[in-house]
Design a protein around this motif. Sequence first.
Motif, short mmCIF file in Angstrom:
data_model
loop_
_atom_site.label_atom_id
_atom_site.label_comp_id
_atom_site.label_asym_id
_atom_site.label_seq_id
_atom_site.Cartn_x
_atom_site.Cartn_y
_atom_site.Cartn_z
N ARG A 1 0.84 -1.20 0.00
CA ARG A 1 0.00 0.00 0.00
C ARG A 1 0.88 1.25 0.00
NH1 ARG A 1 -4.92 1.23 4.29
NH2 ARG A 1 -5.37 3.35 3.61
N ALA A 2 1.96 1.24 0.79
CA ALA A 2 2.87 2.38 0.82
C ALA A 2 3.54 2.57 -0.54
CB ALA A 2 3.93 2.17 1.91
N GLU A 3 3.89 1.46 -1.18
CA GLU A 3 4.50 1.53 -2.51
C GLU A 3 3.53 2.14 -3.53
OE1 GLU A 3 6.35 -1.51 -5.91
OE2 GLU A 3 5.73 -2.27 -3.94
N LYS A 4 2.27 1.73 -3.47
CA LYS A 4 1.24 2.26 -4.38
C LYS A 4 1.06 3.76 -4.16
CE LYS A 4 -3.71 1.78 -5.42
NZ LYS A 4 -4.15 3.05 -4.81
N ASP A 5 0.99 4.18 -2.89
CA ASP A 5 0.82 5.60 -2.60
C ASP A 5 2.03 6.41 -3.06
OD1 ASP A 5 -1.61 5.04 -1.51
OD2 ASP A 5 -1.01 5.26 0.58
N PHE A 6 3.22 5.82 -2.93
CA PHE A 6 4.43 6.50 -3.37
C PHE A 6 4.42 6.72 -4.88
CE2 PHE A 6 8.75 6.10 -5.14
CZ PHE A 6 9.32 7.24 -4.60
N ILE A 7 4.01 5.67 -5.62
CA ILE A 7 3.96 5.77 -7.08
C ILE A 7 2.94 6.83 -7.50
CG2 ILE A 7 3.32 4.54 -9.19
CD1 ILE A 7 4.46 2.00 -7.90
N GLU A 8 1.78 6.84 -6.84
CA GLU A 8 0.76 7.84 -7.17
C GLU A 8 1.24 9.25 -6.84
OE1 GLU A 8 -2.72 6.65 -5.07
OE2 GLU A 8 -3.27 5.08 -6.51
N SER A 9 1.92 9.40 -5.70
CA SER A 9 2.44 10.71 -5.32
C SER A 9 3.49 11.19 -6.30
CB SER A 9 3.03 10.65 -3.90
OG SER A 9 2.04 10.33 -2.96
N ARG A 10 4.36 10.26 -6.73
CA ARG A 10 5.40 10.63 -7.70
C ARG A 10 4.79 11.02 -9.05
NH1 ARG A 10 9.95 6.26 -9.01
NH2 ARG A 10 8.12 5.24 -9.89
N LYS B 1 1.79 12.37 -9.49
CA LYS B 1 1.20 13.70 -9.31
C LYS B 1 2.29 14.77 -9.30
CE LYS B 1 -2.90 12.18 -6.75
NZ LYS B 1 -3.61 12.23 -5.44
N LEU B 2 3.42 14.44 -8.66
CA LEU B 2 4.52 15.39 -8.61
C LEU B 2 5.07 15.65 -10.02
CD1 LEU B 2 6.55 17.10 -7.03
CD2 LEU B 2 7.93 15.03 -6.71
N ASN B 3 5.23 14.57 -10.80
CA ASN B 3 5.73 14.72 -12.17
C ASN B 3 4.77 15.57 -13.01
OD1 ASN B 3 7.98 13.20 -11.64
ND2 ASN B 3 7.08 11.28 -12.35
N SER B 4 3.47 15.36 -12.80
CA SER B 4 2.47 16.14 -13.53
C SER B 4 2.55 17.61 -13.15
CB SER B 4 1.06 15.60 -13.23
OG SER B 4 0.08 16.37 -13.88
N VAL C 1 5.23 19.16 -11.96
CA VAL C 1 6.47 19.69 -12.52
C VAL C 1 6.31 20.00 -14.00
CG1 VAL C 1 8.87 19.09 -13.09
CG2 VAL C 1 7.96 18.56 -10.82
N PHE C 2 5.61 19.13 -14.74
CA PHE C 2 5.38 19.36 -16.17
C PHE C 2 4.58 20.65 -16.38
CE2 PHE C 2 2.70 18.91 -19.94
CZ PHE C 2 3.66 18.64 -20.91
N ASP C 3 3.54 20.83 -15.57
CA ASP C 3 2.72 22.04 -15.70
C ASP C 3 3.53 23.30 -15.38
OD1 ASP C 3 0.57 20.49 -16.38
OD2 ASP C 3 -0.30 20.46 -14.36
N LEU C 4 4.38 23.20 -14.36
CA LEU C 4 5.21 24.35 -13.99
C LEU C 4 6.22 24.68 -15.09
CD1 LEU C 4 5.87 23.61 -10.20
CD2 LEU C 4 4.46 25.43 -11.15
N ARG C 5 6.78 23.63 -15.68
CA ARG C 5 7.74 23.86 -16.76
C ARG C 5 7.05 24.50 -17.97
NH1 ARG C 5 11.34 18.25 -16.64
NH2 ARG C 5 12.68 18.87 -14.88
N ALA C 6 5.84 24.05 -18.26
CA ALA C 6 5.09 24.63 -19.38
C ALA C 6 4.79 26.10 -19.12
CB ALA C 6 3.79 23.86 -19.59
N ALA C 7 4.40 26.39 -17.85
CA ALA C 7 4.11 27.78 -17.50
C ALA C 7 5.38 28.63 -17.58
CB ALA C 7 3.51 27.86 -16.09
#
Length: 296
Positions: free
Chosen positions: A211-220, A222-225, A227-233
Amino acid sequence: MIDIKTLMLSNMLVSVFLCIAFLIYSQDQTTYRGFRLWALSPLIMTLGFMAIFLRGTIPLGLSIFAVNGFFSLVAVIRLDAIKRFLVEKSLNRLFYTLPILVALAAMFFYFADDRIEIRTFILSNVLFLLSVLISWNLVRYSPPENKLLYYSAGIFIAARGLTLLTWAILWQINDQEHILDAGIWSSIHFEFGLISEVGQNLIFLMMNSKRAEKDFIESRSKLNSTVFDLRAALSEVKKLQGILPICSYCKKIRDDHGAWQGIEEYVRKRSDVEFSHGICPGCAEKYFPDMDLYSD
């Protein structure tokens, strides 16, 4: 055949080790609701085994009360922990009266009518039913990505409950008079109990880790998304910081594709800026000389 006392001592030492393992795990790893409650169960299991070993040192009636109460409390706690872990809901508090009722029934069949086979049958049936409930929750609320793990845990725990029920039935047949009486079925019961205790706790740790691994992957993700939005801005902001080719007469700006756009249109498309219109003092004096727009 391994001596029954040795097997029970092994069970007690394993429970102590599991308590320590859960404590160490919780210091460095992410844990979820129900984890601490489950981690408490090996400690209570240890107290139950101690109550057996202390017979002769403490009154037999007290030992019987403690053994039946502690072992049934372990099963109730684990059912509560599984519900909290899987569905974020606590077990109905009425379930916590069950260990008291089992302990009181054991006292009745000791003081009023000393029947160890009935005491064993009551405790084993309660543990069997609670094991089935734990297994049912594991199967019903298993996450799609880890069904094999949760189904395996459910089967494993149900099998443990079934061995307890079988042991109680065989106790009636063999007319044993003491919980430490040697016998092939008693040895199998305690050997499987040792394996089951280790297995159940390891599986629970695996469920928490998955469960912790799944939450980590989901958090990463969201973080990547983000970062992508910030880079685009940031990329859009940088476009407005470069050298802009602007017409010397009409003040239109040429974009990257060679098209000419008004300043307002160009800026609006590349930022969140909106324009409001007014008139500066110079233009007011030039185009509206008869109006004192800036007389203040």
